[in-house]
Write a protein that holds these residues in place. Sequence first.
Motif, PDB file in Angstrom:
ATOM      1  N   ARG A   1       9.265  85.237  16.828  1.00 18.48           N
ATOM      2  CA  ARG A   1       8.333  85.846  17.788  1.00 18.48           C
ATOM      3  C   ARG A   1       7.026  86.246  17.097  1.00 18.48           C
ATOM      4  NH1 ARG A   1       7.017  85.854  21.678  1.00 18.48           N
ATOM      5  NH2 ARG A   1       7.181  87.891  22.604  1.00 18.48           N
ATOM      6  N   ALA A   2       7.096  86.700  15.853  1.00 23.36           N
ATOM      7  CA  ALA A   2       5.867  87.019  15.107  1.00 23.36           C
ATOM      8  C   ALA A   2       5.042  85.747  14.898  1.00 23.36           C
ATOM      9  CB  ALA A   2       6.213  87.669  13.771  1.00 23.36           C
ATOM     10  N   LEU A   3       5.702  84.642  14.567  1.00 15.55           N
ATOM     11  CA  LEU A   3       4.985  83.386  14.352  1.00 15.55           C
ATOM     12  C   LEU A   3       4.435  82.821  15.657  1.00 15.55           C
ATOM     13  CD1 LEU A   3       7.239  81.803  11.588  1.00 15.55           C
ATOM     14  CD2 LEU A   3       4.999  82.904  11.316  1.00 15.55           C
TER      15      LEU A   3
ATOM     16  N   VAL B   1      13.736  80.157  18.374  1.00 16.59           N
ATOM     17  CA  VAL B   1      13.430  81.330  19.188  1.00 16.59           C
ATOM     18  C   VAL B   1      14.083  81.195  20.553  1.00 16.59           C
ATOM     19  CG1 VAL B   1      11.587  82.680  20.287  1.00 16.59           C
ATOM     20  CG2 VAL B   1      11.260  81.768  17.984  1.00 16.59           C
ATOM     21  N   LYS B   2      14.843  82.214  20.918  1.00 16.30           N
ATOM     22  CA  LYS B   2      15.453  82.250  22.250  1.00 16.30           C
ATOM     23  C   LYS B   2      14.490  82.980  23.174  1.00 16.30           C
ATOM     24  CE  LYS B   2      20.065  81.737  20.638  1.00 16.30           C
ATOM     25  NZ  LYS B   2      21.304  82.333  20.235  1.00 16.30           N
TER      26      LYS B   2
ATOM     27  N   GLN C   1      10.535  80.886   4.398  1.00 19.76           N
ATOM     28  CA  GLN C   1      11.586  79.858   4.453  1.00 19.76           C
ATOM     29  C   GLN C   1      11.423  78.976   5.688  1.00 19.76           C
ATOM     30  OE1 GLN C   1      14.942  82.560   4.295  1.00 19.76           O
ATOM     31  NE2 GLN C   1      15.295  82.153   2.113  1.00 19.76           N
ATOM     32  N   LEU C   2      11.211  79.585   6.841  1.00 11.06           N
ATOM     33  CA  LEU C   2      11.090  78.818   8.081  1.00 11.06           C
ATOM     34  C   LEU C   2       9.827  77.947   8.094  1.00 11.06           C
ATOM     35  CD1 LEU C   2      12.230  81.517  10.657  1.00 11.06           C
ATOM     36  CD2 LEU C   2      13.504  79.471   9.962  1.00 11.06           C
TER      37      LEU C   2
ATOM     38  N   MET D   1      19.076  88.095  14.432  1.00  8.67           N
ATOM     39  CA  MET D   1      18.041  89.082  14.759  1.00  8.67           C
ATOM     40  C   MET D   1      16.785  88.858  13.924  1.00  8.67           C
ATOM     41  SD  MET D   1      20.049  92.625  15.570  1.00  8.67           S
ATOM     42  CE  MET D   1      21.192  92.632  14.213  1.00  8.67           C
ATOM     43  N   VAL D   2      16.975  88.572  12.643  1.00 16.64           N
ATOM     44  CA  VAL D   2      15.830  88.325  11.761  1.00 16.64           C
ATOM     45  C   VAL D   2      15.072  87.081  12.218  1.00 16.64           C
ATOM     46  CG1 VAL D   2      15.162  87.670   9.401  1.00 16.64           C
ATOM     47  CG2 VAL D   2      16.798  89.529   9.778  1.00 16.64           C
ATOM     48  N   ASN D   3      15.806  86.002  12.500  1.00 19.12           N
ATOM     49  CA  ASN D   3      15.163  84.761  12.931  1.00 19.12           C
ATOM     50  C   ASN D   3      14.384  84.951  14.227  1.00 19.12           C
ATOM     51  OD1 ASN D   3      16.122  83.319  10.739  1.00 19.12           O
ATOM     52  ND2 ASN D   3      17.897  82.528  11.838  1.00 19.12           N
TER      53      ASN D   3
END
Length: 194
Positions: free
Chosen positions: A169-171, A181-182, A22-23, A162-164
């Motif tokens: 971070r994985a991306l 991303v914070k 989605q992102l 949390m999921v985002n």
Amino acid sequence: MRRLIIAITGASGVIYGVRALQLLRDVKDVETHAIVSPSALRTAADELDMSADEIRSLGDKLYNYRDIGAAISSGSFRTAGMLVAPCSVKTLSGIANCYNDELIVRAADVCLKERRRVVLLLRETPLHAGHIALMDQATRNGAIIMPPVPAFYSKPKTIDDMVNQTVGRALDLFDINLPLVKRWKEDESGQQSS
């Protein structure tokens, strides 16, 4: 255009792979190549309010889980790498042992042999010695093991937060920078805070 393979396996946490797809739809220079295992669709039926067709439609290109002759099964098909989100222990075992009986493991093995990044969001807990040995072997093969552990410094208010954060971070590991991303010690504008 960068190509990124996103694989979704049957471990709990199907939302991680779905959210990645989605992102990435809004990232103009990334083309997604999705593989969704039958077990992932079975798990999604319990975890998400999305149909199998909705999940399958998220990638720019969708591959059959059993098609080990697909374009992404060849090293000549250039990609930025592969994200397996979530990664089941079965898939981890296949990747660690180069057991290419289906497309997810074959595509990961190809990425590793071509020295492309492979990130595994391993979803299992607690771990026994066999799991740890498989993580060690996959890491020796070149994979990055990234259990989806929440980062509480980001002060998540919802599960989506949390999921985002985890997916973002994985991306990051593929040099895909998402503004959601914070980052540690950064304020909302991306500036370093004291």
